[in-house]
Design a protein around this motif. Structure first.
Motif, mmCIF file in Angstrom:
data_model
loop_
_atom_site.group_PDB
_atom_site.id
_atom_site.type_symbol
_atom_site.label_atom_id
_atom_site.label_comp_id
_atom_site.label_asym_id
_atom_site.label_seq_id
_atom_site.Cartn_x
_atom_site.Cartn_y
_atom_site.Cartn_z
ATOM 1 N N HIS A 243 27.127 -90.301 -27.621
ATOM 2 C CA HIS A 243 25.944 -90.458 -28.487
ATOM 3 C C HIS A 243 25.579 -92.055 -28.633
ATOM 4 O O HIS A 243 24.534 -92.192 -29.494
ATOM 5 C CB HIS A 243 25.943 -89.948 -29.875
ATOM 6 C CG HIS A 243 26.040 -88.547 -29.817
ATOM 7 N ND1 HIS A 243 27.131 -87.393 -30.118
ATOM 8 C CD2 HIS A 243 25.217 -87.799 -29.143
ATOM 9 C CE1 HIS A 243 26.885 -86.527 -29.620
ATOM 10 N NE2 HIS A 243 25.666 -86.206 -28.994
ATOM 11 N N GLY A 244 26.351 -93.323 -28.328
ATOM 12 C CA GLY A 244 25.886 -94.668 -28.379
ATOM 13 C C GLY A 244 26.659 -95.326 -29.574
ATOM 14 O O GLY A 244 27.697 -95.047 -30.365
ATOM 15 N N ALA A 245 25.700 -96.192 -30.567
ATOM 16 C CA ALA A 245 26.303 -96.932 -31.907
ATOM 17 C C ALA A 245 26.757 -95.746 -32.928
ATOM 18 O O ALA A 245 25.116 -95.917 -33.350
ATOM 19 C CB ALA A 245 25.131 -98.083 -31.978
ATOM 20 N N VAL A 246 27.574 -95.519 -33.402
ATOM 21 C CA VAL A 246 28.167 -94.729 -34.375
ATOM 22 C C VAL A 246 28.743 -95.280 -35.475
ATOM 23 O O VAL A 246 29.038 -94.678 -36.514
ATOM 24 C CB VAL A 246 28.668 -93.451 -33.391
ATOM 25 C CG1 VAL A 246 27.641 -92.818 -32.790
ATOM 26 C CG2 VAL A 246 29.812 -93.523 -32.835
ATOM 27 N N THR A 247 29.780 -96.436 -35.669
ATOM 28 C CA THR A 247 30.079 -96.977 -36.566
ATOM 29 C C THR A 247 29.338 -97.916 -36.785
ATOM 30 O O THR A 247 28.446 -98.679 -35.815
ATOM 31 C CB THR A 247 31.335 -97.522 -35.887
ATOM 32 O OG1 THR A 247 30.951 -98.669 -34.913
ATOM 33 C CG2 THR A 247 32.144 -96.440 -35.152
ATOM 34 N N LEU A 248 29.885 -98.877 -38.413
ATOM 35 C CA LEU A 248 29.132 -100.022 -38.976
ATOM 36 C C LEU A 248 29.255 -100.798 -37.899
ATOM 37 O O LEU A 248 28.408 -101.652 -37.556
ATOM 38 C CB LEU A 248 29.608 -100.408 -39.993
ATOM 39 C CG LEU A 248 28.804 -98.964 -40.885
ATOM 40 C CD1 LEU A 248 30.217 -100.434 -42.662
ATOM 41 C CD2 LEU A 248 27.700 -98.897 -40.962
ATOM 42 N N ALA A 249 30.654 -100.936 -36.983
ATOM 43 C CA ALA A 249 30.473 -102.389 -36.334
ATOM 44 C C ALA A 249 29.237 -102.171 -35.216
ATOM 45 O O ALA A 249 28.876 -103.482 -34.640
ATOM 46 C CB ALA A 249 32.068 -102.931 -35.839
ATOM 47 N N GLU A 250 29.012 -100.975 -34.805
ATOM 48 C CA GLU A 250 28.618 -101.267 -33.523
ATOM 49 C C GLU A 250 26.706 -101.048 -34.493
ATOM 50 O O GLU A 250 26.071 -101.710 -32.931
ATOM 51 C CB GLU A 250 28.256 -99.975 -32.484
ATOM 52 C CG GLU A 250 29.694 -99.763 -32.462
ATOM 53 C CD GLU A 250 30.330 -97.780 -31.459
ATOM 54 O OE1 GLU A 250 31.279 -98.285 -31.045
ATOM 55 O OE2 GLU A 250 29.268 -97.089 -31.997
ATOM 56 N N ARG A 251 26.457 -100.388 -34.926
ATOM 57 C CA ARG A 251 25.017 -100.945 -35.680
ATOM 58 C C ARG A 251 25.082 -101.996 -35.616
ATOM 59 O O ARG A 251 23.584 -103.026 -35.909
ATOM 60 C CB ARG A 251 24.974 -100.202 -37.132
ATOM 61 C CG ARG A 251 24.928 -98.166 -36.479
ATOM 62 C CD ARG A 251 23.838 -98.058 -35.558
ATOM 63 N NE ARG A 251 23.814 -96.613 -35.933
ATOM 64 C CZ ARG A 251 23.182 -95.696 -36.169
ATOM 65 N NH1 ARG A 251 22.635 -96.120 -37.706
ATOM 66 N NH2 ARG A 251 23.448 -94.625 -36.042
#
Ligand SMILES: [Zn+2]
Length: 296
Positions: A243-251
Motif C-alpha cells: 500500500h506504499g508509505a506505511v511506516t514512519l520512515a516512509e511517511r
C-alpha cells in the motif's frame, strides 16, 4: 481489576501505521483511566526476530508521543514463567503430545468434528493406543504439546467488538521446536504483569476464547478485552507494504512528520478533525471508549 494496559509487538519488522494505531488506542484506554501502559516484546519466534527492531519499534512509539511505564520486558527472558504454567497444566492432566504434521492436520480437520470450528485440530493424538504412541516416539519427529480443551464453549463481552462466543479446540501450547506458543505466553504475561485491559488488533479476536480458557485453568484473573478494527488499505485489504508509505520512515520521506501521522490516526478514531493538531494529552482528554465503539 486494574485498567492497566499494554502494547505487545513482535520485533520482526518495522511497525506500520496500523500497528501504531492499535498502540495509540491501547495507550488512550490506559491513560484516560490513569492506568499504567506497558510495552512487552513478543519475541519467542526467534527465527523471525531481529535485534534492530526492538529499538526501532520503541523509537517509533515515542515518536508519535506515546510513553510507557517501567522497563520493556522481553518474552524470551521469561521462559521459566511459561515452563511453570505448563507444569500446572500438566499436573492437571490437561496436556498431551501431538506428532501431527500441518498437512495431516489439514486433511483430518477437513472432516466435520462435532462442535469444533473448521480447521480446528480434531484431536488425532489425544487417545492414541500404546502401539501408536510407541511408533511415534520411535520416529524422528518431536511432538508439540496440546491442551485437552474438550471443545469448551467460551463467551465474553468485547469492549469494542461486542458479545463474542467461541469453541476452544486442543490448541498448541508448546511447538515441536520447543518454543512456547503465543496463547500460553500472552496469558501468563498479562497475568504476571497485572494487565486488566487487553487492547489489540481484531486479528486476535478469534484466539481470545483459547486464552480465556487458559486463564481459567491457570487460576489467572482474565483481563477485559477490546479488539480494534485493523486499518484497511484503499483496496479494503489489511494494510501492508504494497500500500506504499506505511511506516514512519516512509511517511517522513514524503514530508509527513510523526505528529502528522498521530493526527491522521486520531482522526481515524473519530478524535479531532483532519487538519486539527492535538497533543497526546489533548487526545487523552477527548478519548471515549464508548464513542470509539459507536464509530467502529
Ligand atoms: Zn496430533
Amino acid at each position: 481489576m486494574s485498567a492497566d494496559g499494554r502494547f505487545a509487538p513482535s520485533p520482526t519488522g518495522t511497525l506500520h501505521v496500523g500497528n501504531l494505531r492499535t498502540a495509540l488506542v491501547a495507550w488512550l484506554f490506559a491513560r484516560s483511566q490513569d492506568a499504567r501502559y506497558l510495552v512487552r516484546m513478543e519475541d519467542l519466534d526467534t527465527g523471525r526476530v531481529r535485534e534492530r527492531f526492538y529499538d526501532e519499534q520503541l523509537h517509533d512509539l515515542a515518536a508519535i508521543g506515546l510513553d510507557w511505564d517501567g522497563p520493556v520486558v522481553r518474552q524470551s527472558e521469561r521462559i521459566a514463567l511459561y515452563e511453570s504454567a505448563l507444569e500446572v497444566l500438566r499436573s492437571r492432566g490437561l496436556i498431551y503430545e501431538c506428532w501431527c504434521t500441518r498437512a495431516e492436520i489439514r486433511e483430518a480437520a477437513s472432516a466435520p468434528h462435532g462442535d469444533l470450528p473448521e480447521g480446528a485440530y480434531p484431536g488425532t493424538c489425544r487417545e492414541l493406543t500404546a502401539r501408536e504412541r510407541a511408533e511415534r516416539e520411535a520416529g524422528a519427529r518431536r511432538p508439540a504439546l496440546r491442551v485437552r480443551a474438550d471443545a469448551a464453549r467460551v463467551a465474553f463481552e468485547d469492549r469494542l467488538a461486542g458479545h463474542q462466543e467461541g469453541v476452544v479446540d486442543d490448541f498448541v501450547v508448546r511447538r515441536n521446536d520447543g518454543a512456547f506458543a503465543y496463547n500460553l505466553a500472552v496469558v501468563v504475561d498479562d497475568g504476571a504483569q497485572g494487565i486488566g485491559e487487553v487492547v489489540r488488533g481484531a486479528d486476535l479476536l478469534d484466539s481470545t476464547p483459547r486464552q480465556l480458557w487458559l486463564c481459567d485453568r491457570l487460576g489467572i484473573v482474565a483481563p477485559r478485552h477490546a479488539h480494534v478494527a485493523l486499518v484497511l488499505g484503499p483496496d479494503g485489504a489489511r494494510l501492508a507494504k504494497r500500500h506504499g508509505a506505511v511506516t514512519l520512515a516512509e511517511r517522513a520521506a514524503q514530508g509527513q512528520s510523526a505528529d502528522d501521522v498521530r493526527d491522521e490516526l486520531a482522526a481515524s478514531l473519530g478524535i479531532g478533525a483532519r487538519g486539527e493538531h492535538l497533543t497526546p494529552a489533548e487526545l487523552v482528554e477527548r478519548f471515549s471508549a464508548t464513542a470509539l465503539r459507536q464509530a467502529a
